[in-house]
Design a protein around this motif. Structure first.
Motif: not given
Length: 298
Positions: A109, A112, A114, A131-133, A155-156, A218-219, A221, A225
């Motif tokens: 992350r 992370d 964009t 990975d995403i925050c 958000y995931k 971001r979310i 892709t 995810r």
């Protein structure tokens, strides 16, 4: 490929303008910090902050063979994302065939971003597995999906539909990526898992839905995810950690007396070249299964 950065501590003293130069100070190094956060099995949060004086080794490796592809050495304070952009652009300029052959890029992350996600997919057709925050402030943790009265997402990238009668929330099934449409498909959980849904005929999501990547790059892709495929590829990120471990244990970077960015870059380059040279030697000796081994053959 996988990308990560590694802290390289300097045992030299920091530069102090009030003291005379004595050859024991490192004028190129500075302070770096990495923050690690997670959730324990009991649901409580944990946090760890690591600080060091020295440098960062930024490394891109082949995630299958665990061998270096590109590297750079910076001051410890250099941001990982900024250096990732520069390294990828340099590969594109000097060795474009590497990016053409690459299918995915795995990263934690710390990458992370964009712009990085867009660059990987839009310019090089590399699927980002980063990975995403959680940057949301939403109290319920979900947001409504535009165009659907009973569909939300978090958000995931998990997407849920609500029963129009009971209000029960169910996660929608993964339906894959449609490259030509630039959309992710999500399928009705009742139909996919054989669940009972009394009001399925009234549900706008009964035939599945398509979510454009542009809803949130971001979310959403190219590799969903919420899919097992994303988890499978993300697990390859540990390949770069193992390369970093060999640099410490085999090449002696845990304790060194190198001062200056130029010397540090040369030393890191030599270590990585030896890894590649050993791999080539193993292949020539028809010992491909040992290409990552740094132990001398009998």
């Amino acid at each position: 490929m996988a990308i990560d950065s590694k802290a390289i501590k300097s045992l030299a003293k920091r530069e102090n303008k009030n003291r005379k130069a004595d050859g024991r100070r490192d004028k190129d190094a500075d302070w770096g910090k990495k923050e690690y956060r997670g959730i324990r099995k009991d649901g409580t949060a944990w946090e760890k902050i690591v600080k060091w004086f020295g440098y960062k080794l930024h490394l891109i490796v082949d995630a299958n063979y665990e061998l270096p592809v590109a590297f750079s050495v910076t001051k410890a304070s250099q941001a990982d994302v900024k250096e990732a952009h520069r390294m990828i652009e340099k590969i594109a300029e000097e060795r474009p065939e590497i990016l053409e052959a690459c299918e995915t890029m795995e990263a934690d992350r710390g990458y992370d971003d964009t712009k990085l996600i867009k660059k990987l997919w839009d310019e090089y057709k590399i699927k980002p597995v980063i990975d995403i925050c959680n940057k949301w402030k939403d109290p319920d943790g979900t947001r409504p999906l535009e165009g659907h009265e009973n569909v939300v997402y978090n958000y995931k990238g998990n997407v849920y539909c609500y029963c129009l009668d009971t209000g029960e929330k169910r996660e929608m099934a993964v339906g894959g990526f449609e490259e030509d449409r630039k959309t992710l498909k999500k399928l009705c959980p009742a139909k996919q898992y054989g669940l009972k849904c009394k009001y399925i005929d009234r549900c706008s999501a009964k035939k599945g839905i398509r979510i454009k990547l542009d809803v949130d790059r971001r979310i959403f892709t190219p590799i969903d995810r919420a899919s097992y495929k994303w988890e499978k590829y993300y697990n390859k990120r540990t390949s770069v950690e193992r390369v970093n471990s060999r640099i410490d244990e085999t090449f002696g970077f845990e304790k060194h007396y190198i001062r200056g960015k130029k010397k540090m870059t040369v030393r890191c380059g030599i270590a990585l070249c030896i890894m590649l040279a050993m791999a080539v030697g193993r292949i020539k000796e028809k010992q491909q299964e040992k290409m990552r081994s740094l132990v001398k053959t009998a």
